[in-house]
Write an enzyme that holds these catalytic residues in place. Structure first.
Site, PDB file in Angstrom:
ATOM      1  N   GLY A  10       0.836  -1.214   0.000  1.00 60.43           N
ATOM      2  CA  GLY A  10       0.000   0.000   0.000  1.00 60.43           C
ATOM      3  C   GLY A  10       0.864   1.254   0.000  1.00 60.43           C
ATOM      4  N   TYR A 141     -16.311   3.912   7.727  1.00 58.78           N
ATOM      5  CA  TYR A 141     -14.847   3.723   7.780  1.00 58.78           C
ATOM      6  C   TYR A 141     -14.317   4.137   9.157  1.00 58.78           C
ATOM      7  CZ  TYR A 141      -9.914   4.995   6.998  1.00 58.78           C
ATOM      8  OH  TYR A 141      -8.548   5.138   7.108  1.00 58.78           O
TER       9      TYR A 141
HETATM   10  N1  LIG Z   1      -4.589   7.311   3.123  1.00 55.28           N
HETATM   11  C1  LIG Z   1      -4.986   8.172   4.049  1.00 55.28           C
HETATM   12  O1  LIG Z   1      -5.268   9.342   3.776  1.00 55.28           O
HETATM   13  C2  LIG Z   1      -5.075   7.707   5.486  1.00 55.28           C
HETATM   14  C3  LIG Z   1      -5.534   8.616   6.452  1.00 55.28           C
HETATM   15  C4  LIG Z   1      -5.608   8.201   7.787  1.00 55.28           C
HETATM   16  C5  LIG Z   1      -5.241   6.917   8.128  1.00 55.28           C
HETATM   17  N2  LIG Z   1      -4.830   6.043   7.160  1.00 55.28           N
HETATM   18  C6  LIG Z   1      -4.462   4.687   7.574  1.00 55.28           C
HETATM   19  O2  LIG Z   1      -3.099   4.470   7.240  1.00 55.28           O
HETATM   20  C7  LIG Z   1      -2.885   3.073   6.984  1.00 55.28           C
HETATM   21  C8  LIG Z   1      -2.158   2.904   5.649  1.00 55.28           C
HETATM   22  O3  LIG Z   1      -2.983   3.478   4.637  1.00 55.28           O
HETATM   23  P1  LIG Z   1      -2.549   3.579   3.114  1.00 55.28           P
HETATM   24  O4  LIG Z   1      -2.838   4.955   2.656  1.00 55.28           O
HETATM   25  O5  LIG Z   1      -1.188   2.999   2.925  1.00 55.28           O
HETATM   26  O6  LIG Z   1      -3.647   2.606   2.476  1.00 55.28           O
HETATM   27  P2  LIG Z   1      -3.607   1.738   1.139  1.00 55.28           P
HETATM   28  O7  LIG Z   1      -2.665   2.338   0.137  1.00 55.28           O
HETATM   29  O8  LIG Z   1      -5.039   1.530   0.752  1.00 55.28           O
HETATM   30  O9  LIG Z   1      -2.961   0.371   1.619  1.00 55.28           O
HETATM   31  C9  LIG Z   1      -3.690  -0.569   2.366  1.00 55.28           C
HETATM   32  C10 LIG Z   1      -3.136  -1.930   2.045  1.00 55.28           C
HETATM   33  O10 LIG Z   1      -3.857  -2.913   2.806  1.00 55.28           O
HETATM   34  C11 LIG Z   1      -3.984  -4.056   2.001  1.00 55.28           C
HETATM   35  N3  LIG Z   1      -5.070  -4.906   2.465  1.00 55.28           N
HETATM   36  C12 LIG Z   1      -6.402  -4.731   2.330  1.00 55.28           C
HETATM   37  N4  LIG Z   1      -7.066  -5.764   2.868  1.00 55.28           N
HETATM   38  C13 LIG Z   1      -6.126  -6.618   3.366  1.00 55.28           C
HETATM   39  C14 LIG Z   1      -6.186  -7.861   4.032  1.00 55.28           C
HETATM   40  N5  LIG Z   1      -7.358  -8.457   4.304  1.00 55.28           N
HETATM   41  N6  LIG Z   1      -5.026  -8.448   4.389  1.00 55.28           N
HETATM   42  C15 LIG Z   1      -3.835  -7.879   4.121  1.00 55.28           C
HETATM   43  N7  LIG Z   1      -3.703  -6.695   3.485  1.00 55.28           N
HETATM   44  C16 LIG Z   1      -4.857  -6.069   3.113  1.00 55.28           C
HETATM   45  C17 LIG Z   1      -4.235  -3.501   0.610  1.00 55.28           C
HETATM   46  O11 LIG Z   1      -3.940  -4.475  -0.361  1.00 55.28           O
HETATM   47  P3  LIG Z   1      -4.895  -4.652  -1.658  1.00 55.28           P
HETATM   48  O12 LIG Z   1      -5.022  -3.266  -2.257  1.00 55.28           O
HETATM   49  O13 LIG Z   1      -4.129  -5.605  -2.490  1.00 55.28           O
HETATM   50  O14 LIG Z   1      -6.194  -5.173  -1.139  1.00 55.28           O
HETATM   51  C18 LIG Z   1      -3.271  -2.331   0.566  1.00 55.28           C
HETATM   52  O15 LIG Z   1      -2.010  -2.718   0.069  1.00 55.28           O
HETATM   53  C19 LIG Z   1      -4.270   2.424   7.044  1.00 55.28           C
HETATM   54  O16 LIG Z   1      -4.474   1.899   8.325  1.00 55.28           O
HETATM   55  C20 LIG Z   1      -5.225   3.599   6.845  1.00 55.28           C
HETATM   56  O17 LIG Z   1      -6.499   3.361   7.417  1.00 55.28           O
HETATM   57  C21 LIG Z   1      -4.720   6.419   5.855  1.00 55.28           C
END
Ligand SMILES: NC(=O)c1ccc[n+]([C@@H]2O[C@H](COP(=O)([O-])OP(=O)(O)OC[C@H]3O[C@@H](n4cnc5c(N)ncnc54)[C@H](OP(=O)(O)O)[C@@H]3O)[C@@H](O)[C@H]2O)c1
Length: 296
Positions: A10, A141
């Site tokens: 991710g 969410y």
């Molecule tokens: N992005 C933001 O603005 C934001 C803001 C606040 C908090 N966060 C938090 O920060 C963290 C990282 O976010 P990010 O932006 O890196 O999100 P991301 O790019 O959507 O990455 C999330 C990853 O989790 C994987 N995933 C989904 N379901 C899964 C499962 N059952 N088992 C194992 N892996 C799984 C996805 O793989 P697939 O795509 O292959 O399913 C993806 O690679 C998360 O906890 C998110 O809630 C993000």
């Protein structure tokens, strides 16, 4: 220190694997990464395909076999609007799986660091949010992430972050940058305030926290608060666009309205992390590096 990163393909996961490997990711800062000088990591990054965190047996087997000192959980269901119509899917990854990881870490001698969000707050405080403020999520969410926090044990470390922008992520920042490059204009709301977080800077903070694994809740974001309009205006400026690139609108003007309500003001107070470790750079400096990273 052996660190297992889940959700490693991710947005944040990719930057974290680089940072733990001693590589400065695109959009990162070699200077800021010096905060990790003297620490050595052995990193095991696993994608969704490698390890489905909702599969309890698979998670237990992985921890038993790999014996990481720390698990940094970046796997998540992050489709904020889609979660309104798929709340069970969001709950499975953002809540149930966090419980599975917490239990497995306790059973096999690993520490857990998991990432949560500013969307656990309702945005009505009128000031930046402290770790001790009461969550009251307004979206499916946000509720799923809050439920995940509640399934953690006291020794687990929860990092709340927000508005994450990584060069390798699918982010609003990239959409704005594309429009700035192609001569289009954008409209963004100026009545939602939050904390911008560069994925590479967050990765450095996560690595540092993993070393201590102090437990409890930590707010981590770049310094300063911004509205989405501020973000668009600044990215436009970095691309040399004139003043009329971004137009400020209000949330009520959005058409169609997003499925998930967003907090009006959910910027995170990061003074606990800053007092114990270090401040993250100002969000404008972070986005400057983000734009440079995109250009490369
Ligand atoms: N992005 C933001 O603005 C934001 C803001 C606040 C908090 N966060 C938090 O920060 C963290 C990282 O976010 P990010 O932006 O890196 O999100 P991301 O790019 O959507 O990455 C999330 C990853 O989790 C994987 N995933 C989904 N379901 C899964 C499962 N059952 N088992 C194992 N892996 C799984 C996805 O793989 P697939 O795509 O292959 O399913 C993806 O690679 C998360 O906890 C998110 O809630 C993000």
């Amino acid at each position: 220190m052996k660190i297992l990163v889940t959700g490693a393909s991710g947005q944040v996961g990719r930057d974290l694997v680089d940072v733990l490997d001693g590589v400065v990711p695109a959009g990162g800062s070699a200077e800021f990464q010096k905060n990790l000088s003297g620490f050595e990591f052995q990193v095991l990054g696993v994608s969704h395909h490698d390890l489905d965190v909702t599969d309890e047996e698979h998670v237990e087997n992985a921890l038993q076999r790999l014996k990481p000192d720390v698990v940094i959980n970046l796997s998540a269901y992050t489709a904020v609007d889609l979660a309104e119509s798929q709340p069970e899917a969001a709950e499975l990854v953002n809540a149930a799986a966090v419980g599975i990881l917490s239990k497995a870490c306790a059973a096999y001698g690993s520490r857990l660091l998991t990432v949560s969000t500013d969307y656990v707050f309702d945005g009505n405080k009128g000031d930046s949010y402290l770790e001790t403020d009461q969550p009251n999520p307004q979206s499916a969410y946000g509720r799923s992430k809050w439920h995940g926090e509640q399934l953690c044990s006291a020794s687990d470390t929860i990092v709340r972050t927000s508005w994450v922008m990584g060069v390798r992520g699918k982010t609003v920042g990239k959409v704005i940058a594309d429009r700035a490059k192609t001569g289009e204009r954008v409209r963004f709301v100026d009545d939602q305030m939050g904390s911008v977080t560069c994925a590479s800077d967050l990765a450095v903070a996560l690595a540092r926290l993993a070393v201590d694994s102090p437990g409890g809740i930590w707010h981590v974001a770049n310094s300063g608060s911004a509205t989405w309009f501020d973000v668009a205006d600044w990215i436009g400026e970095l691309y040399g666009r004139e003043d009329d690139f971004a137009t400020a609108i209000s949330t009520a003007d959005l058409s169609p309205q997003p499925a998930a309500p967003r907090p009006t003001r959910s910027d995170l107070n990061t003074s606990k992390f800053a007092a114990s470790y270090f401040s993250l750079p100002d969000w404008r400096e972070g986005l400057l590096r983000f734009v440079e990273g995109l250009r490369r």
